[in-house]
Design a protein around this motif. Structure first.
Motif, PDB file in Angstrom:
ATOM      1  N   ASP A 165       0.716  -1.100   0.054  1.00 29.76           N
ATOM      2  CA  ASP A 165      -0.088   0.124   0.138  1.00 29.76           C
ATOM      3  C   ASP A 165       0.805   1.156  -0.066  1.00 29.76           C
ATOM      4  O   ASP A 165       0.242   2.361   0.031  1.00 29.76           O
ATOM      5  N   LEU A 166       2.313   1.127  -0.021  1.00 31.27           N
ATOM      6  CA  LEU A 166       2.891   2.297   0.342  1.00 31.27           C
ATOM      7  C   LEU A 166       2.873   3.145  -1.052  1.00 31.27           C
ATOM      8  O   LEU A 166       3.013   4.446  -1.146  1.00 31.27           O
ATOM      9  N   ASP A 167       2.957   2.292  -2.205  1.00 29.69           N
ATOM     10  CA  ASP A 167       2.858   3.099  -3.503  1.00 29.69           C
ATOM     11  C   ASP A 167       1.559   2.936  -3.889  1.00 29.69           C
ATOM     12  O   ASP A 167       0.911   2.049  -3.945  1.00 29.69           O
ATOM     13  N   GLU A 168       0.949   4.146  -4.700  1.00 26.91           N
ATOM     14  CA  GLU A 168      -0.299   4.440  -4.971  1.00 26.91           C
ATOM     15  C   GLU A 168      -0.569   3.318  -6.198  1.00 26.91           C
ATOM     16  O   GLU A 168      -1.817   2.910  -6.316  1.00 26.91           O
ATOM     17  N   ASP A 169       0.642   2.892  -6.924  1.00 27.76           N
ATOM     18  CA  ASP A 169       0.117   1.914  -7.871  1.00 27.76           C
ATOM     19  C   ASP A 169       0.407   0.453  -7.521  1.00 27.76           C
ATOM     20  O   ASP A 169       0.656  -0.387  -8.475  1.00 27.76           O
ATOM     21  N   GLY A 170       0.690   0.384  -6.157  1.00 29.91           N
ATOM     22  CA  GLY A 170       0.882  -0.882  -5.604  1.00 29.91           C
ATOM     23  C   GLY A 170       2.096  -1.504  -6.046  1.00 29.91           C
ATOM     24  O   GLY A 170       2.301  -2.857  -6.128  1.00 29.91           O
ATOM     25  N   ARG A 171       3.072  -0.778  -6.206  1.00 25.44           N
ATOM     26  CA  ARG A 171       4.466  -1.323  -6.546  1.00 25.44           C
ATOM     27  C   ARG A 171       5.211  -1.459  -5.144  1.00 25.44           C
ATOM     28  O   ARG A 171       5.156  -0.731  -4.368  1.00 25.44           O
ATOM     29  N   ILE A 172       6.471  -2.265  -5.441  1.00 19.60           N
ATOM     30  CA  ILE A 172       7.239  -2.339  -4.244  1.00 19.60           C
ATOM     31  C   ILE A 172       8.350  -1.251  -4.214  1.00 19.60           C
ATOM     32  O   ILE A 172       9.115  -1.094  -5.356  1.00 19.60           O
ATOM     33  N   VAL A 173       8.241  -0.267  -3.171  1.00 23.96           N
ATOM     34  CA  VAL A 173       9.308   0.682  -3.238  1.00 23.96           C
ATOM     35  C   VAL A 173      10.507   0.214  -2.759  1.00 23.96           C
ATOM     36  O   VAL A 173      10.694  -0.255  -1.668  1.00 23.96           O
ATOM     37  N   LEU A 174      11.743   0.417  -3.492  1.00 25.93           N
ATOM     38  CA  LEU A 174      12.934  -0.121  -3.391  1.00 25.93           C
ATOM     39  C   LEU A 174      13.725   1.048  -3.036  1.00 25.93           C
ATOM     40  O   LEU A 174      14.193   1.586  -4.081  1.00 25.93           O
ATOM     41  N   PRO A 175      14.350   1.377  -1.900  1.00 21.85           N
ATOM     42  CA  PRO A 175      15.062   2.695  -1.588  1.00 21.85           C
ATOM     43  C   PRO A 175      16.824   2.089  -1.787  1.00 21.85           C
ATOM     44  O   PRO A 175      17.272   2.038  -1.004  1.00 21.85           O
ATOM     45  N   ILE A 176      17.031   2.144  -3.056  1.00 20.13           N
ATOM     46  CA  ILE A 176      18.496   1.481  -3.253  1.00 20.13           C
ATOM     47  C   ILE A 176      19.352   2.476  -4.442  1.00 20.13           C
ATOM     48  O   ILE A 176      20.359   2.146  -4.652  1.00 20.13           O
ATOM     49  N   LEU A 177      18.820   3.780  -4.494  1.00 18.24           N
ATOM     50  CA  LEU A 177      19.359   4.583  -5.280  1.00 18.24           C
ATOM     51  C   LEU A 177      20.098   5.789  -4.486  1.00 18.24           C
ATOM     52  O   LEU A 177      19.535   5.797  -3.448  1.00 18.24           O
ATOM     53  N   GLY A 178      21.040   6.232  -5.221  1.00 15.59           N
ATOM     54  CA  GLY A 178      21.751   7.431  -4.604  1.00 15.59           C
ATOM     55  C   GLY A 178      20.638   8.323  -4.275  1.00 15.59           C
ATOM     56  O   GLY A 178      20.959   9.090  -3.384  1.00 15.59           O
ATOM     57  N   SER A 179      20.061   8.989  -5.272  1.00 15.61           N
ATOM     58  CA  SER A 179      18.946   9.779  -5.433  1.00 15.61           C
ATOM     59  C   SER A 179      17.871   9.557  -6.328  1.00 15.61           C
ATOM     60  O   SER A 179      18.167   8.477  -7.166  1.00 15.61           O
ATOM     61  N   ASP A 180      16.687  10.225  -6.344  1.00 16.68           N
ATOM     62  CA  ASP A 180      15.775   9.732  -7.186  1.00 16.68           C
ATOM     63  C   ASP A 180      16.003   9.932  -8.696  1.00 16.68           C
ATOM     64  O   ASP A 180      15.656   9.242  -9.547  1.00 16.68           O
TER      65      ASP A 180
END
Length: 766
Positions: A131-146
Motif C-alpha cells: 500500500d505504500l505506492d499508489e500503484d501497488g509497486r514495491i518501493v526499493l530505496p536503493i538509489l543514491g537519489s531519485d
C-alpha cells in the motif's frame, strides 16, 4: 544417536569469495584438535547459501540449500559423520527472520517477486508493504537519489544501473530505461527518502524480512533444517533474532514440532537485566548474553565507579542526563532511521482503531521510550505495556488522545500489535547497542550486547542467585563470553575491567595523554582511550595490522556514536582528525606510556580473563568457546572478531599445556566430560570465603563432586595479601584438576591460589 551436549565450540564458516575460506572440510580437519581440547559439539555459523562473498552467512539467499561455497549438502554430511566418529555432534545457526537481497539475482524468491509482483508464488513470503505506492509497486530505496532512475538501461530482460541488475516483467521491455522502470512491479527511489516497501532487518535495506507466521513460508524455509534433525546430522539449532518475527512463541512451537523433542534449541534473545526469559518457550535457553554480563560484571570493582564517573563527566558526558539521552536516541531511531516502519505501523493502527490523530507517530515513539525490553508481548511480560502507556501519559499528558487510538488498535490484536513489537526491538537495537554503547565512556567493557552500563558491575550475591536460579530453570541455556556480535572480545573486556580497580591511576594517565596527544573531542577520546588500552600489545610493538584494525574500529565507533559523524552523513574533517590523532598515539610519546601501563596491569587482566573463562565453563548452562578464544584474543567488534584463527599455534599450545588459558579451557572441558551429571543436572551452591580478603574469592559447588573458586580484584589483593582468608570446602577431600593440589576442610586462600588465580576441584576418591 544424539550425543549429550556438554559444551560447544563456535566456528565462523566462509566461502572462498569472502577473501579467505573456512569450509566444512576445514572444520573436519580440526576435529582431532577439538576432540583433544574436550569439546562435545561444533557450533557452526549459518550454512545455508548466502550472498556470494559473505563473511558471516546471515545474508542467506537460498534457505533451502546448504551453501555450495562451504561444501554443500555432501560436505555437511561428511563433516557430521567424521564428527560423530569422534563422539562430537553439530549445532547449526539458522536465520529465520530475513534473507539477503543485495544482489537480487542471487535470491530466486525475491527475483520472482520483483518480476511478477503480487502474482508471484513468493509474494506472500516477504513482509511487503503493497500500500505504500499508489500503484501497488514495491518501493526499493536503493538509489543514491531519485534522479538516478534516469540512468537506468534496458539490457534484454534486465534493467541495469551500474552493477545492479533487476528483472523486467514479461512484455514490458519496450522503450527507454526510465519508461520500462515505470511499468515494473517495483519503484526505485533514493535511500535518503526514508521510505522502504518491505520490512527489513532493523534498518538494513539489503536484508528483507520473511513472513514466518505463514505456515507455507515456515515449511519452505525449514525443510532442510527438519531433514538435518530427522537424519541425525545435527543435535541442535541456534535461532538468530527471533524477536524480529511476527510471533516468536508460535514460531518456536512450530520449530520444536519440526525438529523433534530431542533437538537442542537456543535463541539469540537479548534480555534486559530485570527481564526473565519466557518460561513457556519450548527451548533450552538463550545464547548467553545475560550470563556474559554477570560473569564479566563480577570482576568489576564497584569502588571504581565514582572516579571513573567523574572522569567521564569531565569530558562532558552527563550521567544524570543519560535517561534523557536514551529516550532521545529511541525517538530518533523511530522517527528517522526507522521512519518507514513507524509510518506503516501508524497506518495499521488507524485502520484497526477506525480513528486517527495528528500526534500518533509522536505518541508511538514516546511509548517506545518507556519499554525497556526488546519486545513485551511474551505472556510473562503482560504488565509492561499498560505500565508504558501509563508512564507516557504521565510524562506527556498532551499525548493522551493519541495513546487512546493506540490502545484501541492494540485491543483488536493482529497487525498493529505485531508491528509495534517488531519496531520496539529494532528501535532498542539501533538506539542502545548501535549508538549509546559507542558513546558511554565510563567503563566501556560494560557496553556489551545484553549489558547495562548504568549498573557498575555485578555483586557476588546477584551472581550467585542468578546462577542458582539458572540451574533450576534453564540448565541447558548457553553460556558465553565472546560471540561474532560482541563489541569486544572477552580478554579485551577483562583488561578494560581492571581500570575499575585503578581509576585514579587511569585518570592520571589519560590526563597526561591528552596533553601529549589531545583527542579531537574529549568524550570520544575517553571512549577510544579505553579501547586502545584494551588491545595494546604488552610488547609495545604495534604491527601494521593492529594499526589498521584500530583505525577501522575507531571509524566504526565514531559513526555508530553519531555525535560528530555518521554512516549516512560522514564528516570527513572529524574523521580525518580522529585518524591523525590515532597516528599521533602510535608514533609519539604516548605509545611508550601505554606500554608501561599495560605491562603494569596485564597480570591483573590475565587473572580476570582466566577467572571469567573458568566461570563461563562451569556455571549452570552449556558453555560455548568462540573460535580462537582458548588463547589470548585481542578482537574488537565485527568484522575484527571474524579474522582467521591460527590453529597451528593452538595445537602447539594444547600439546605443551603451558599457556594458562588453554590449560584452563581444556581442563574444564575434560572435567565436564567426566562429570556430566554434575554439570547438566547438578545444583549450584555458593561456597563462601571468610577472612579479611574473603570478598576477593568467588566460589561455588556444582552437584556433589565439583568446587570452583576464582580470584578477583587482584590489584588491592597484591597490596594486602590473602592474610587470614579461608575457603571452607565441603566435606571430603578435593583435588585441583589444574595443578594436582589436594585439600580438605577449611583451606587458606593463599594455599588454594598459590599457582593459579583459579581452582577447579574434583572430589578425590583415591
Amino acid at each position: 544417536m544424539a550425543f549429550p551436549i556438554l559444551s560447544t565450540y563456535r566456528l565462523q564458516l566462509r566461502g572462498e569469495a569472502s577473501g579467505f575460506a573456512f569450509t566444512f572440510a576445514d572444520a573436519e580437519n580440526l576435529l582431532d584438535y577439538l576432540d583433544e581440547l574436550g569439546v562435545s559439539h561444533l557450533y557452526l555459523s549459518p550454512i545455508m547459501t548466502a550472498a556470494t562473498g559473505s563473511n558471516h552467512g546471515y545474508d542467506v539467499t537460498d534457505p533451502t540449500t546448504v551453501s555450495p561455497e562451504l561444501g554443500g549438502r555432501d560436505g555437511l554430511a561428511r563433516l557430521s559423520a567424521a564428527a560423530r566418529e569422534r563422539g562430537i555432534g553439530l549445532i547449526v545457526d539458522i536465520v529465520p527472520n530475513h534473507v539477503g537481497i543485495d544482489q537480487p539475482q542471487q535470491n530466486a524468491w525475491w527475483w520472482d517477486v520483483l518480476r511478477h509482483g503480487r502474482s508471484s508464488d513468493y509474494a506472500t513470503y516477504f513482509d511487503i508493504d503493497w500500500d505504500l505506492d499508489e500503484d501497488g509497486r514495491i518501493v526499493l530505496p536503493i538509489l543514491g537519489s531519485d534522479d538516478d532512475a534516469a540512468d537506468l538501461k534496458v539490457d534484454g530482460e534486465l534493467l541495469r544501473l551500474g552493477d545492479l541488475a533487476l528483472p523486467i516483467a514479461p512484455g514490458t521491455a519496450e522503450g527507454s530505461g526510465p519508461e520500462v522502470h515505470d511499468r515494473q512491479h517495483y519503484r526505485l527511489v533514493g535511500w535518503r527518502n526514508g521510505v522502504c516497501g518491505y520490512r527489513r532487518f532493523f534498518s538494513i535495506t539489503s536484508l528483507a524480512g520473511l513472513r514466518q507466521e505463514d505456515r507455507a513460508v515456515f515449511d519452505a524455509t525449514h525443510a532442510e533444517v527438519a531433514r538435518w534433525a530427522a537424519e541425525g546430522l545435527v543435535d541442535g539449532v541456534r535461532i538468530d533474532h527471533p524477536d524480529g518475527l511476527s510471533d516468536p512463541c508460535g514460531y518456536l512451537a512450530w520449530l520444536r514440532e519440526s525438529v523433534g523433542p530431542q533437538t537442542w534449541i537456543v535463541i539469540e534473545k537479548i534480555l534486559a537485566v530485570d527481564e526473565a526469559l519466557e518460561p513457556t518457550l519450548p527451548i533450552g535457553g538463550t545464547t548467553g548474553y545475560d550470563v556474559l554480563r554477570e560473569i564479566g560484571g563480577v570482576f568489576v570493582d564497584p569502588n571504581g565507579a565514582p572516579t571513573l564517573t567523574e572522569l567521564a563527566e569531565s569530558a562532558g558526558f552527563d550521567y544524570g542526563a543519560t535517561p534523557q539521552m536514551l529516550a532521545e536516541l529511541k525517538i530518533r531511531a523511530a522517527t528517522d532511521t526507522l521512519a518507514s516502519e513507524l509510518c506503516r505501523l501508524c497506518r495499521s493502527i488507524v485502520a484497526a482503531a477506525g480513528a486517527d490523530h495528528p500526534q500518533l507517530p509522536e505518541a508511538v515513539a514516546a511509548l517506545l521510550t518507556h519499554i525497556g525490553v526488546y519486545r513485551c508481548d511474551y505472556p510473562g511480560l503482560s504488565a509492561i505495556m499498560p505500565t508504558a502507556l501509563a508512564e507516557t501519559q504521565s510524562q506527556s499528558p498532551e499525548l493522551g488522545p493519541a495513546l487512546q487510538v493506540i490502545a484501541a488498535a492494540l485491543a483488536r490484536g493482529g497487525e498493529p500489535v505485531t508491528r509495534l513489537q517488531q519496531l520496539c526491538g529494532a528501535v532498542t537495537a539501533k538506539s542502545v547497542e548501535d549508538c549509546y554503547f559507542y558513546r558511554d565512556p565510563r567503563l566501556v567493557s560494560l557496553n556489551e550486547v545484553g549489558g547495562e552500563p548504568h549498573r557498575f558491575g555485578v555483586g557476588a550475591a546477584e551472581f550467585h542467585h542468578s546462577a542458582a536460579a539458572r540451574a533450576r530453570l534453564w540448565p541447558q541455556t548457553m553460556t558465553t563470553l565472546t560471540t561474532h556480535d560482541t563489541k569486544r572480545g572477552e580478554d579485551v573486556r577483562a583488561r578494560i575491567g581492571v581500570l575499575s580497580q585503578v581509576p585514579s591511576l587511569w585518570a592520571e594517565f589519560v590526563a597526561r595523554w591528552e596533553i601529549n596527544a589531545p583527542s579531537p573531542d574529549p568524550a570520544t577520546g575517553q571512549f577510544l582511550w579505553q579501547n586502545i588500552f584494551g588491545v595494546w600489545p604488552v610488547s609495545g610493538e604495534v604491527s601494521a595490522e593492529l594499526r589498521d584494525r584500530l583505525h577501522g574500529y575507531a571509524e566504526k565507533a565514531i559513526r555508530e556514536a553519531a555525535w560528530h559523524t555518521s554512516w549516512n552523513d560522514p564528516d570527513a574533517g572529524f574523521e580525518d582528525a580522529v585518524h591523525r590523532w590515532l597516528d599521533t598515539v602510535f608514533d609519539g610519546p604516548v605509545a611508550g606510556q601505554l606500554t608501561k601501563l599495560v605491562s603494569q596491569l596485564n597480570p591483573h587482566a590475565a587473572s580476570d580473563a582466566l577467572g571469567q573463562k573458568l566461570l563461563a565453563l562451569t556455571v549452570p548452562g552449556i558453555p560455548d568457546v568462540y573460535q580462537g578464544t582458548e588463547l589470548w584474543d585481542d578482537s574488537l567488534v565485527d568484522p575484527d572478531n571474524r579474522r582467521p584463527v591460527d590453529y597451528a599455534a593452538r595445537r602447539a599450545a594444547l600439546k605443551a599445556l603451558e599457556h594458562p588459558k588453554i590449560r584452563v579451557v581444556t581442563t574444564a572441558l575434560r572435567v565436564r566430560r567426566s562429570h556430566p551429571d554434575s554439570f547438566l543436572r547438578g545444583d549450584y551452591v555458593p561456597v563462601l570465603a571468610s577472612g579479611d580478603a574473603g570478598d576477593h574469592v568467588l566460589a561455588f559447588r556444582r552437584g556433589g563432586d565439583i568446587v570452583v573458586a576464582v580470584t578477583r580484584w587482584t590489584v588491592r589483593l597484591t597490596e594486602t595479601g590473602w592474610g587470614n582468608t579461608v575457603l571452607a570446602l565441603p566435606e571430603g577431600t578435593w583435588k585441583d584438576a589444574l595443578t594436582g593440589t589436594v585439600a580438605d576442610g577449611p583451606t587458606s586462600a593463599a594455599q588454594l591460589f598459590a599457582e593459579l588465580p583459579v581452582v577447579l576441584l574434583e572430589r578425590h576418591r583415591d
